[in-house]
Design a protein around this motif. Structure first.
Motif, short mmCIF file in Angstrom:
data_model
loop_
_atom_site.label_atom_id
_atom_site.label_comp_id
_atom_site.label_asym_id
_atom_site.label_seq_id
_atom_site.Cartn_x
_atom_site.Cartn_y
_atom_site.Cartn_z
N THR A 1 59.83 20.98 55.61
CA THR A 1 60.84 20.09 55.05
C THR A 1 62.22 20.74 55.02
OG1 THR A 1 59.23 18.87 53.73
CG2 THR A 1 61.51 18.78 52.99
N ALA A 2 62.26 22.02 54.68
CA ALA A 2 63.55 22.72 54.61
C ALA A 2 64.25 22.69 55.96
CB ALA A 2 63.35 24.15 54.12
N ALA A 3 63.50 22.93 57.02
CA ALA A 3 64.08 22.91 58.37
C ALA A 3 64.52 21.50 58.74
CB ALA A 3 63.07 23.44 59.37
N ALA A 4 63.75 20.51 58.32
CA ALA A 4 64.11 19.12 58.62
C ALA A 4 65.41 18.74 57.91
CB ALA A 4 62.97 18.19 58.21
N LYS A 5 65.57 19.16 56.65
CA LYS A 5 66.80 18.84 55.92
C LYS A 5 68.00 19.53 56.55
CE LYS A 5 64.76 17.76 51.42
NZ LYS A 5 64.64 18.11 49.99
N LYS A 6 67.78 20.75 57.04
CA LYS A 6 68.88 21.45 57.70
C LYS A 6 69.31 20.69 58.96
CE LYS A 6 70.21 25.95 59.63
NZ LYS A 6 69.76 27.31 59.96
N LEU A 7 68.33 20.20 59.72
CA LEU A 7 68.65 19.40 60.90
C LEU A 7 69.43 18.14 60.52
CD1 LEU A 7 65.46 19.38 63.19
CD2 LEU A 7 67.78 20.03 63.85
N HIS B 1 63.12 13.57 49.59
CA HIS B 1 62.62 13.35 50.94
C HIS B 1 61.93 14.60 51.49
CE1 HIS B 1 65.41 9.71 51.91
NE2 HIS B 1 64.28 9.35 51.33
N GLU B 2 60.84 14.35 52.22
CA GLU B 2 60.11 15.42 52.89
C GLU B 2 60.30 15.29 54.39
OE1 GLU B 2 56.11 15.85 51.48
OE2 GLU B 2 56.66 15.32 49.43
#
Length: 647
Positions: free
Chosen positions: A343-349, A361-362
């Motif tokens: 999730t952390a990588a997705a939020k960074k994207l 959000h996940e």
């Protein structure tokens, strides 16, 4: 002076209309006094419709027929006259002669008005100009029209009036009637196809204690007899699945559902949904059914498997594309979520691509945000988008090989979601965990999250076979089949805001002329605060010294993925259209602001937001009185020209 002349002209037109209406009432009263009250007639035997006569002229020429409908045109020429009568299927001309119907009847006919409903009995013939007509032997006034229809050459063109007075719209605009005839054909075609596939049509409750099966806010009401709060259903799903548990292997329902959300070109708070469930199949079976159903309906309703909607042409004759959500995002956004670890990588994207997300959000939620941002607009041809993340699919069976995704697809055409389908979740323990996750999401601020349904869990515990299910938005389907630009064009009576927000004592909306004129509200500017959206960008000194100017709202639309922002296109009197944003969507719907004259600040420092140079804002005053907040959009008299400044 020009404004005064316009007001006088408008007043004169209203006076003329009132006089014409009074003439119609006088004619009715004269008929009643002479024992010819049309409202005492209870039936009239009709043998043919207008198009039946035209399509079968060769066999009907010289034969006696009887038609009935609304008189849309009349031309009196001494001892003989012509009129056009409009019925369900079209119009036909009637030739009315004094020597044929008698002097008294002819004298009455000459007093009939456009809009009156007539019955005409006579023989079919063709005029010297070649028009198929009826030579009238009897003319009967079946109903007196006491109102005036819109001017015949322009019809009813005002969009708001068309939706509010659909009965007039249907009379004046033939294409509107055709749209709703086709809507009926769509629904009957669905029933024919599914009945032929062994499905059973059922009905389930509209009033429920737990509105589940979709992500939406419900309408709430109260049942006095049981002193119980209830909700209007937002979906058909959970009751239909109960029937699958009960052994009804193929069921469907076509019915109204209700979602407490905004209005736009594709959303109405009440709409028609069709859901079906089939035991012993999965979402691949639902894809096959959807392809065949859409082809069947298109052929039945339009006569072709090629649909034209706006500037796009969609070919339903070819196999529909099938693509996973991950592959679709990879194709159109060039991002492979299989390579995104968490999730952390997705939020960074998301941050890198300027995609707004919520803290709760996940990874799966953010994948869906990328899909909405980069993919949907490209899905013009019929496409199944498969294998959605589990976070956005609380009622769907997980993929055995990858529990992060579920066996779900959404069907897209013209960039719109047209259907949503699952391999249905039938594990009661897994379903309970999904409900618990939804309860947490609700507690975290997601007002559209589902709540735990214990009776549904009990049904699953009894045992539900492997099942495929799908929901179709019927209104969007009709839009596609009729090339209609807005959902209100395919709803006979769409939801509308009351005129001026005023109702009389029996609940009927008053017209503008009848509504009492409210005194303009006095605003105590000592209590005014800057709209929260701009609080960090405009200090009070800037606000108080700003250029307040009247602007005309040329266009207004909701900003995608924002529940708050509206995007305005304004005429500020400079000759150049200005685009601004304002965070007032929770108080106003876009369509009710178009055409209004409002007050705006037009010299704010530019603030880039979502690709728009937001260099202005509509003024909203927030009052703090007795602990309540109330927002006022400052609207001014429409006669004030755009660009007028306030001092």
């Amino acid at each position: 002076m020009a404004e005064q002349n316009n007001q006088q002209k408008k007043g004169g037109q209203q006076q003329d209309a009132n006089q014409l209406i009074q003439v119609r009432y006088d004619k009715l009263h004269e008929l009643q006094a002479n024992g010819k009250n049309p409202f005492e007639i209870t039936k009239y035997d009709v043998t043919h419709h207008s198009t039946d006569i035209k399509d079968n002229f060769e066999s009907l020429e010289g034969q006696e027929v009887t038609v009935a409908g609304r008189m849309m045109f009349k031309r009196v020429m001494g001892k003989a006259s012509f009129c056009n009568v409009q019925d369900l299927k079209g119009r036909i001309q009637a030739y009315v002669a004094r020597d044929e119907i008698g002097e008294e009847s002819y004298a009455d006919f000459k007093k009939y008005d456009v809009g009156d409903i007539l019955g005409i009995k006579g023989k079919v013939f063709k005029t010297q100009t070649g028009e198929i007509s009826i030579h009238a032997q009897e003319v009967t006034l079946l109903s007196k029209s006491l109102q005036i229809l819109p001017e015949k050459y322009h019809g009813l063109t005002d969009t708001d009036a068309r939706y509010r007075q659909r009965y007039v719209d249907l009379i004046m605009n033939e294409d509107v009637k055709d749209t709703f005839v086709k809507r009926s054909k769509v629904i009957s075609s669905i029933r024919r196809y599914l009945d032929g596939q062994g499905f059973m049509e059922v009905e389930t409750p509209m009033l429920v204690s737990n509105a589940g099966g979709a992500s939406a806010r419900p309408f709430e009401t109260h049942f006095n007899a049981l002193n119980e709060d209830l909700k209007l259903r937002i979906s058909l799903e959970l009751y239909l699945k109960r029937l699958i548990v009960g052994g009804m292997e193929r069921v469907y329902e076509i019915g109204r559902v209700f979602r407490n959300e905004g209005l736009d070109t594709r959303h109405n708070p009440e709409f028609t949904l069709m859901e079906l469930y089939q035991a012993y199949t999965d979402y691949h079976g639902m894809m096959d059914l959807t392809e065949n159903l859409y082809r069947y309906i298109a052929k039945e309703v339009t006569g072709s498997e090629i649909l034209t909607y706006g500037e796009h042409t969609m070919d339903l004759s070819k196999p529909f594309e099938r693509i996973t959500m991950v592959d679709a995002v990879k194709k159109y956004a060039n991002i492979d979520f299989n390579e995104v670890p968490d999730t952390a990588a997705a939020k960074k994207l998301a941050e890198e691509h300027h995609i707004e997300y919520e803290e709760r959000h996940e990874k799966g939620d953010i994948l869906n945000l990328f899909f909405e941002e980069y993919v949907e607009e490209h899905l013009i041809q019929p496409t199944f988008v498969m294998d959605h993340p589990i976070e956005i699919s609380p009622l769907t069976k997980m993929k055995p090989e990858d529990p992060n995704y579920v066996e779900r697809f959404e069907f897209f055409m013209n960039g719109w979601e047209m259907a949503n389908a699952y391999s249905e979740l039938n594990d009661p323990e897994d379903q309970r965990r999904r409900f618990e996750a939804q309860e947490k999401a609700f507690a975290a601020g997601d007002e559209e999250a589902n709540h735990t349904d214990e009776d549904f869990l009990n049904a699953l515990a009894i045992g539900m076979p492997p099942t495929g299910g799908i929901g179709f938005g019927i209104d969007r389907m009709v839009m596609m089949m009729t090339n209609s630009p807005a959902i209100r064009d395919v709803l006979l009576f769409p939801t509308m805001k009351p005129l001026n927000g005023v109702k009389d004592e029996i609940g009927v909306n008053k017209t503008e002329s009848e509504a009492p004129k409210a005194e303009p509200e006095k605003i105590d500017f000592s209590k005014v605060e800057i709209e929260p959206l701009f609080k960090d960008f405009v200090d009070f000194e800037t606000f108080s010294k700003s250029d307040f100017r009247a602007v005309k709202v040329l266009a207004c639309e909701a900003v995608p993925k924002s529940k708050k922002l509206l995007k305005f296109t304004l005429d500020d009197g400079t000759g150049t259209e200005r685009t601004i944003l304002s965070g007032i969507h929770s108080f106003y719907e876009p369509e009710e602001l178009v055409g209004k004259t409002c007050i705006a600040i037009v010299n704010l420092p530019p603030r880039p937001m979502m690709g728009i140079d937001s260099c202005g804002m509509l003024i909203s005053a927030v009052h703090h009185e007795e602990g309540e907040e109330k927002l006022h959009l400052l609207m001014v008299d429409d006669h004030i020209p755009a660009g007028a400044k306030l001092y």
